[in-house]
Design a protein around this motif. Structure first.
Motif: not given
Length: 455
Positions: A432-438
Motif C-alpha cells: 500500500t506504500d505506492v500511494l501517500f496517505p491523504i
C-alpha cells in the motif's frame, strides 16, 4: 498502520492574499466570499498577466515546496534515488515509506501547496472569462492557467491516487468534495491540456522560456498519454514537439538552464534553484544533506558523461557521498539557473517508450540512441521488445534522476515498485506504500474524504 494530516480552505485564503498583493491594478469590488476573483479583477492586460505570473512566483517562493524541489526530494527518498545523511524525524519517514498522515511536509508541501496553485489557476480562468482585454492575450493566459492546473493534478493523482477535483473558486462546494477517481482526474487533465495546447502559441511570450508555450502543453500531454498507456497518442504529441525543430540536445557540459533542451523552466529573481541550494554542500569537506543511493550510482555505465558531469562527491570521514550536480549554483546573488519543468530528452524517451510498446523497435532505438549518444555511450542495437523496454527503463533512471519524482512514478507505472523496494527496504515496505496517505487534517475537515488503504 500509519496515521493522519489537513486543509484546502486555508490554501484558498493564502492564494487570495497572494493575488491581492501581487496584482498591481486590481479594481475595488464588493463580491461575495465565494466570488473572490472574477472578471472584474482584470482592469487591463497587465493586471491579467500579473495574476498569471504571480502564480509562477507562488510556485517557486518557498524552498522545497511542491513545485520547487519537494517532488524531487520526497519522491526521490520514497524511491531508490536519495537518502538523507543526517536524521530527521519528519523526513526519514519518506525514506522508509512509513509516512504518517499527520506529517507536516505531506500536508503543507505536497497537498495544500498544489491545491493552492490550482485555486489560483481557477481564479485566473474565471477572471479571464469576461475580462475586456485582447482575445489573443486572454487565450494565451487561459492556456497557461489550464496547463498549470493540469500539472498540479498530474502530480496529485500520482502521489495520492483519487483526489478531489476542484475546478472553481466556490469554496463552499470545494470544501466538501469527495475524492474523484484517477481515470476521471486524468480525463480532466487531458481536456485541460488539449485546450491549453490550442490556446497557447508555439512562440514563448517572454525570454528565457519562463512562461510556457504550445509545446509545453504537448510535453505534459505526451507524458500523460504515456502514463495512461495511450501509446499512439503519446508518440504523436512527442513527434509534434520533435518535428517543430524548436529543441535539441546540447553537450552534457552545457548548463541545463542554458541549453536548447529546455521546454519550460521556472525562475526566481534573487535566488538560484532550490535544488542546487539543497543538494550542493557548502564546501568539499561537508557531507551533502541528501546523497545518492548506491543503487543509483552503480546504475551508470562506464563512460557515461552524466556520471562525471551531473554527479559530484565529497569524502567525509572516509565515506564517499555522491550528490546530484545537475544544477551547479547553490549560493550567490547572481541568478544563473532556473528550475526546469520539462526538457527535450524526456520527450525523446517518451517517444522511444511509446514506440517500443507498439513494437516499433527501429523508431524506438533511434530516439533512445540520441539520448545515449549525448551521454557518450554506444548505441543499443536489438530487435527484442523486452530487451529494448528494459534499456529504455534504465535510460530514464540515469537521465531523469533527481528530477520531479520521475523515478518514483516510473517504478509505480511499470509495476516494479514492490519487487524493488521490498528488497531495498524489507523491514518497512508494504504494497500500500505506492500511494501517500491523504493528510489526516483534510479528512478531519471534510467528512466526504476517505483515507488510502494501509494508513
Amino acid at each position: 498502520m500509519k496515521r493522519g494530516t489537513k486543509h484546502i480552505i486555508l490554501a484558498f485564503t493564502v492564494v487570495l492574499l497572494t493575488l491581492i498583493a501581487g496584482c498591481k491594478k486590481f479594481v475595488e469590488i464588493n463580491s461575495p466570499p465565494d466570488q473572490i476573483f472574477s472578471s472584474d479583477v482584470f482592469e487591463d492586460e497587465a493586471s491579467a498577466t500579473s495574476a498569471m505570473t504571480g502564480l509562477y512566483s507562488e510556485m517557486t517562493r518557498t524552498n522545497l515546496n511542491f513545485a520547487n524541489g519537494a517532488l524531487t526530494i520526497y519522491a526521490g527518498l520514497a524511491a531508490d534515488e536519495l537518502y538523507r545523511t543526517t536524521a530527521s524525524a519528519s523526513i526519514d519517514v519518506f525514506t522508509v515509506n512509513e509516512i504518517p498522515s499527520t506529517n507536516s511536509i505531506l500536508r503543507n508541501n505536497l497537498w495544500t501547496a498544489p491545491y493552492s496553485h490550482i485555486y489560483h489557476a481557477n481564479a485566473v480562468i474565471e477572471g479571464l472569462q469576461r475580462a475586456m482585454i485582447l482575445d489573443s492575450v486572454k487565450q494565451h493566459l487561459r492556456g497557461e492557467a489550464l496547463l498549470t492546473r493540469a500539472l498540479c493534478y498530474f502530480y496529485l493523482v500520482n502521489l495520492y491516487g483519487d483526489v478531489p477535483l476542484i475546478l472553481t473558486t466556490d469554496y463552499r462546494t470545494n470544501a466538501t468534495l469527495p475524492r474523484t477517481s484517477v481515470s476521471a482526474v486524468y480525463n480532466q487533465i487531458i481536456i485541460d491540456l488539449q485546450n491549453a495546447k490550442t490556446a497557447l502559441l508555439s512562440s514563448y511570450p517572454t525570454s528565457g522560456r519562463l512562461r510556457p508555450n504550445r509545446w509545453t502543453a504537448a510535453a505534459l500531454l505526451s507524458r500523460v498519454y504515456l502514463y495512461t498507456g495511450q501509446w499512439e497518442k503519446a508518440e504523436g504529441e512527442a513527434s509534434e514537439i520533435i518535428s517543430s525543430g524548436t529543441y535539441s540536445l546540447g553537450p552534457i557540459t552545457t548548463p541545463l538552464s542554458a541549453s536548447n533542451e529546455v521546454i519550460w523552466q521556472l525562475g526566481r529573481e534573487t535566488q538560484n534553484t532550490s535544488e542546487g541550494i539543497t543538494f550542493i554542500p557548502s564546501s568539499a569537506t561537508v557531507r551533502p544533506v541528501y546523497a545518492l543511493t548506491d543503487t543509483l550510482v552503480k546504475s551508470f555505465e562506464t563512460g557515461d558523461l552524466r556520471k562525471t558531469n551531473w554527479l559530484k562527491s565529497n569524502t567525509v570521514s572516509g565515506v564517499i557521498y555522491f550528490y546530484p550536480f545537475k544544477y551547479k549554483a547553490a549560493t550567490g546573488t547572481t541568478v544563473t539557473e532556473r528550475l526546469i519543468v520539462f526538457r527535450y530528452s524526456e520527450i525523446l524517451l517518451i517517444r522511444a517508450e511509446a514506440r517500443t510498446e507498439q513494437n516499433n523497435t527501429t523508431g524506438a532505438l533511434a530516439d533512445l540512441n540520441v539520448v545515449r549518444t549525448r551521454a557518450g555511450l554506444s548505441a543499443v542495437n536489438t530487435t527484442d521488445q523486452g530487451i529494448l523496454r528494459n534499456a529504455i527503463h534504465k535510460e530514464r533512471q540515469v537521465e531523469l534522476f533527481a528530477e520531479w519524482g520521475h523515478r518514483w512514478f516510473d517504478l509505480k507505472r511499470w509495476g516494479k515498485t514492490s519487487n524493488l523496494l521490498s528488497t531495498l527496504k524489507p523491514v518497512t515496505w508494504q504494497l500500500t506504500d505506492v500511494l501517500f496517505p491523504i493528510p489526516f487534517a483534510e479528512i478531519e475537515a471534510n467528512p466526504f474524504l476517505t483515507q488510502n488503504p494501509g494508513y
